[in-house]
Design an enzyme around this catalytic site. Structure first.
Site, short mmCIF file in Angstrom:
data_model
loop_
_atom_site.label_atom_id
_atom_site.label_comp_id
_atom_site.label_asym_id
_atom_site.label_seq_id
_atom_site.Cartn_x
_atom_site.Cartn_y
_atom_site.Cartn_z
N HIS A 127 -0.74 -10.12 6.49
CA HIS A 127 -1.77 -10.05 7.53
C HIS A 127 -1.40 -10.92 8.72
O HIS A 127 -1.69 -10.58 9.86
CB HIS A 127 -3.12 -10.50 6.94
N GLU B 27 -7.78 1.83 -1.97
CA GLU B 27 -6.88 0.69 -2.05
C GLU B 27 -7.10 -0.15 -3.31
O GLU B 27 -6.35 -1.08 -3.56
CB GLU B 27 -6.98 -0.19 -0.81
N ASP C 146 -2.49 -2.75 -0.19
CA ASP C 146 -3.31 -3.38 -1.23
C ASP C 146 -3.23 -2.62 -2.55
O ASP C 146 -3.20 -3.23 -3.62
CB ASP C 146 -4.77 -3.49 -0.77
N CYS D 129 -2.19 4.97 5.36
CA CYS D 129 -1.83 3.90 6.28
C CYS D 129 -1.07 2.85 5.48
O CYS D 129 -0.81 3.03 4.31
CB CYS D 129 -3.07 3.32 6.95
#
Lengths: 486, 90
Positions: A107, A337, A361, A407
């Site tokens: 992140h 996810e 994730d 994604c």
């Protein structure tokens, strides 16, 4: 922290048998509450300092680095940084980041991209090789850091951060066998959005809104959010735009929320769970979206959903957010996810408008492998277990005709994008710089061939076997699904 | 036990920085040191505790100490308050 009153408070909590981290957090909170009750506003302001100090030490005990000061206009070198630290540093407009640890899918790395700073990540021993004041040449495009560069090499860079121009490809992409696949951008803010549109993105596939919330000086007001969302909507124009509900928690901890420390943040209060715990955050964000996206449907993607119950709860919160028509303007989608969401894909498809595979994730949770660290954790998005779970979810979702997107970093990778196309995914959301490359990739794929290859990959037994097959090895026989080499 | 009454004359009273200066000075003595405002008592060696007294400009304080260096401690600290913490700390 040498203050005996603070020490006594911490001791008191320690004597109750809680961990050091919890004792610090609770003592800090208790003392800060007393300071906050004072009449003098200047003294009340000290409550935040107290909390910051206690949080900082607690973070340190948890193995995180303490809060950092923004370096004005320099290159930031650090062992590793949390997303909140990146946002703190962003205030000093750093020219570039160089990190010893971390991975490019973290992140923190995503945020560095969002603020437009070149970054090179995973540079071994950089902290012992670089000293304060050294001149550095940081080339984020090819991942190179030069200490004390030859002056001759410098004019091209000129001492400022320059962002390489992006390749543009505005034409729609379809596979060799004629299946249209839209290639959209994953963005974290207006800077990314501009870059994505310049690259010819077919839309915004995933707008990560949480960066707005990671500032050090409090949460954004509804008006501030409206301003940012309007800018993004303006940039997207008439192209589709999907917004993800703020995905905080885990390693994305906004200082202003004062989230209690958790022993297992990736499994804790994050995504929709945090919105359930702090419904006012969701209310404000959704009202801001409704005000900013005038005249368009709002595609809202929910993070960390496990089952249709979570979706129902969000719809209920939406109805509370404002007058009835607000809720009606939202189209709800779910990130697949968590392994639970993948298993429940059929049911989730029945209650939503679209589904999106969040591979970063999902990989972490399926393999119990941290996405934020490298070796020795087996974080492998191409692991057959991940592929099988994705395959099962895609098949279940397709029975109700819900649209599927993917994604995460692998959605735009040359090796993995065909797998998703083979599963029936009609939208790939990738980094702005990967738009043109991914469109070209789509044009070279035949969906039928990709589907067949996907079936083969899902039947393999190990990541090594998947890698070998993707590297061009012939199909595996029954005897060599496990360890065959290239 | 030795004690002396003083008046806070500096502009901000016992805000964090003056309280920190007081704490640092108090900590150099062996005696236990307390600061009293009416019925409220603070630990003289804790800036946070002093701050929580909410003693603004003009407040009357009683500084008391008990221990081997109690007289020196109280005199030094009372002087510090009367010198307005040497102004360095507002």
């Amino acid at each position: 922290m040498g203050d005996p009153m603070v020490a006594a408070a911490i001791d008191e909590y320690l004597n109750r048998g809680v961990t050091a981290v919890d004792a610090l957090a609770q003592a800090g909170a208790a003392l800060a509450a007393r300071v906050e009750a004072l009449a003098d506003p200047v003294l009340r302001g000290r409550a935040a300092d107290l909390r910051d100090v206690c949080d900082g030490i607690a973070q340190h005990l948890e193995g995180n680095t303490p809060p950092v000061l923004p370096a004005i206009g320099g290159v930031v070198c650090a062992p590793d940084l949390s997303p909140a630290q990146v946002m703190q540093l962003a205030a000093g407009r750093p020219l570039a980041f160089v990190l010893e640890g971390g991975v490019e899918t973290s992140h923190a790395a995503i945020l560095m991209r969002a603020i437009g700073a070149p970054a090179v990540i995973g540079v071994a021993r950089v902290m012992s090789l670089v000293r304060d004041g050294d001149m550095l040449l940081v080339d984020g495009t090819c991942g190179q850091v030069v200490v004390d560069p030859e002056p001759a090499a410098c004019p091209a860079f000129g001492g400022t951060a320059r962002v390489a121009s992006v390749e543009c490809d505005p034409r729609p992409a379809q596979t060799r066998d004629g299946v249209p696949v839209s290639v959209t951008a994953t963005i974290a803010g207006p800077q990314d959005a501009r870059r994505a549109m310049a690259a010819g993105a077919d839309g915004i596939g995933l707008f990560r809104t949480e960066w707005l919330f990671l500032r050090h000086d409090g949460l954004p007001s509804e008006d501030e959010q409206v301003a940012v969302y309007s800018e993004i909507a303006g940039l997207a124009g008439d192209r589709p735009l999907t917004v993800r509900l703020l995905d905080l928690g885990g390693d994305k901890r906004p200082p202003a929320l004062r989230l209690p420390p958790e022993p297992n943040p990736a499994l804790g209060l994050r995504g929709v769970r945090l919105a359930f715990a702090h419904p006012e955050l969701l209310h404000t964000q959704c009202r801001a979206l409704a005000r900013a996206f005038i005249g368009r449907r709002i595609r809202l993607l929910l993070p960390m959903v496990n089952d249709p119950g979570d979706v129902a709860r969000v719809r209920e919160l939406l109805r509370e957010a404002g007058p009835g028509e607000i809720a009606d303007r939202f189209q709800i989608g779910v990130m697949i996810e968590t392994p639970a969401a993948a298993v429940m894909a059929h049911e989730l498809a029945a209650v939503t408008d679209f589904l999106s595979f969040g591979t970063n994730d999902l990989t972490q949770y399926v393999l119990a492998a941290d996405r934020e660290t490298r070796e020795p954790t087996p974080y492998q998005p191409q692991h057959p277990a991940v592929l099988r779970l994705l395959g099962g979810a895609a098949a279940a979702a397709s029975r109700s005709g819900t649209s599927l997107s993917a994604c995460g970093e692998v959605a735009g990778s040359a090796r993995m994008a065909p797998f998703f196309i083979g599963l029936g995914v009609t939208e790939l959301s990738v980094a702005p710089d990967a738009i043109a490359r991914t469109k070209e990739l789509v044009r070279g794929v035949s969906r039928e061939e990709a589907r067949a290859l996907g079936e083969e990959l899902m039947a393999l037994w190990t990541t090594a076997a998947v890698d070998a097959r993707l590297a061009g090895a012939p199909p595996a026989g029954d005897e060599d699904r496990c360890t065959r080499a290239v | 036990m030795y004690a002396r009454r003083v008046r806070l004359d500096n502009a901000t009273g016992l805000h964090l920085r003056p309280a920190t200066v007081f704490m640092a000075a108090a900590s150099s003595f062996r005696s236990a040191i307390h600061v009293l405002k009416n019925d409220h008592q603070a630990d003289g060696k804790s800036a946070l505790s002093l701050m929580l007294l909410e003693a603004g400009q003009g407040t009357e304080l009683l500084i008391q100490a008990s221990g081997e260096d109690e007289v020196a401690a109280v005199e030094a600290l009372a002087d510090l308050v009367e010198r307005r913490f040497d102004d360095a700390a507002g």
